[in-house]
Design a protein around this motif. Structure first.
Motif, short mmCIF file in Angstrom:
data_model
loop_
_atom_site.label_atom_id
_atom_site.label_comp_id
_atom_site.label_asym_id
_atom_site.label_seq_id
_atom_site.Cartn_x
_atom_site.Cartn_y
_atom_site.Cartn_z
N ARG A 14 72.63 65.05 25.43
CA ARG A 14 73.45 64.04 26.10
C ARG A 14 72.77 64.48 27.45
O ARG A 14 72.64 63.86 28.63
CB ARG A 14 73.81 62.89 26.13
N GLN A 17 69.85 65.91 28.38
CA GLN A 17 68.62 64.36 28.63
C GLN A 17 68.78 64.20 30.20
O GLN A 17 68.05 63.18 31.14
CB GLN A 17 68.88 63.10 27.41
N GLU A 18 69.71 64.16 30.55
CA GLU A 18 70.47 63.58 32.15
C GLU A 18 70.06 64.93 32.86
O GLU A 18 69.31 63.95 34.01
CB GLU A 18 72.11 64.24 32.62
N VAL A 42 68.38 69.06 20.39
CA VAL A 42 67.40 68.11 21.36
C VAL A 42 66.28 67.29 20.66
O VAL A 42 65.68 66.65 20.23
CB VAL A 42 67.04 68.65 22.60
N GLU A 46 65.54 64.09 19.43
CA GLU A 46 64.12 62.86 19.71
C GLU A 46 63.26 62.87 18.41
O GLU A 46 63.43 61.07 18.56
CB GLU A 46 63.96 63.84 20.60
#
Length: 188
Positions: A14, A17-18, A42, A46
Motif C-alpha cells: 500500500r 501504491q501511494e 506488488v 495486483e
C-alpha cells in the motif's frame, strides 16, 4: 515459514501504491534485503488482491504436468518466475525456483516425488536397523560392488545433466513424452 507477515507485506504494498517511494527506497526504509521481494508482492497483490499475500498452505499440490508447463514457459518466453507464476495463477513464485533445482538435479522423477518425508512404519524401522547390520557384515568385494554401482549411477546422472544443459528444450520435450507414455500405461 514466511519471513514477513501478511500485514507487513500489505503495508509495504500500500505504501508503494501511494507513489511516494519506489521499490529500492521501501526496501531500505523497512530493512528488506532487496527490492525484488517488494516487486513480487506488488505484482501478486495486483493480480490476486490481499488473498495473494496470505501464507500458503503447505499441503498445496501441483501436478507434474503443470510444473513442466511452467518450466517450459519460462524457457520458451524468457519470463521471470514471478511472471510465470502470475500467468499460471500461482501466488507463491519462489516455489518455481525449487522446481527448477529439482528438475535439473533429478529430472521429471524429482518433480513426481512428494515433498517431505513419509512417516516411518514399524516395519520400515526394523528393516532400517537390519540394513545397518548387513552393511557392517558386507565383505570387501560386496562393498566394492556397491561403490561401483553408485559410481555408475553418478555417471548416468552427469550424462543427463549434460544433455539438459546442452539442449534444455529438447530434454524437456523428450522427458515430457516419456512421462505421458508412462502415465497412459499406469491408467490401463
Amino acid at each position: 515459514m514466511s519471513k514477513y507477515s501478511e500485514e507487513f507485506k500489505l503495508m509495504v504494498v500500500r505504501e508503494f501504491q501511494e507513489g511516494k517511494l519506489g521499490y529500492r527506497s521501501l526496501a531500505k526504509k523497512h530493512g528488506i534485503k532487496g527490492k525484488s521481494a517488494i516487486n513480487r508482492w506488488v505484482k501478486i497483490y495486483e493480480k490476486f488482491g490481499q488473498k495473494g499475500l496470505l501464507k500458503k498452505e503447505h499441503n498445496e499440490r501441483y501436478s507434474v504436468q503443470l510444473k513442466l508447463d511452467i518450466l517450459s514457459f519460462i524457457k520458451r518466453t524468457g519470463s521471470s518466475e514471478t511472471e510465470a507464476a502470475l500467468q499460471y495463477g500461482i501466488t507463491n513464485p519462489p516455489i518455481i525456483s525449487s522446481w527448477k533445482k529439482v528438475f535439473l538435479a533429478d529430472g521429471i522423477e524429482g518433480l513426481e516425488r512428494p515433498k517431505g518425508r513419509l512417516p516411518m512404519s514399524d516395519k520400515d524401522k526394523n528393516r532400517k536397523s537390519k540394513k545397518t547390520i548387513e552393511d557392517k557384515e558386507m565383505t570387501y568385494e560386496q562393498k566394492l560392488e556397491r561403490e561401483n554401482e553408485l559410481l555408475r549411477l553418478e555417471v548416468e546422472y552427469l550424462k543427463k545433466l549434460r544433455a539438459f544443459q546442452m539442449d534444455p528444450e529438447g530434454y524437456l520435450e523428450k522427458h515430457k513424452q516419456r512421462y505421458h507414455s508412462n502415465s497412459k500405461k499406469n491408467s490401463n
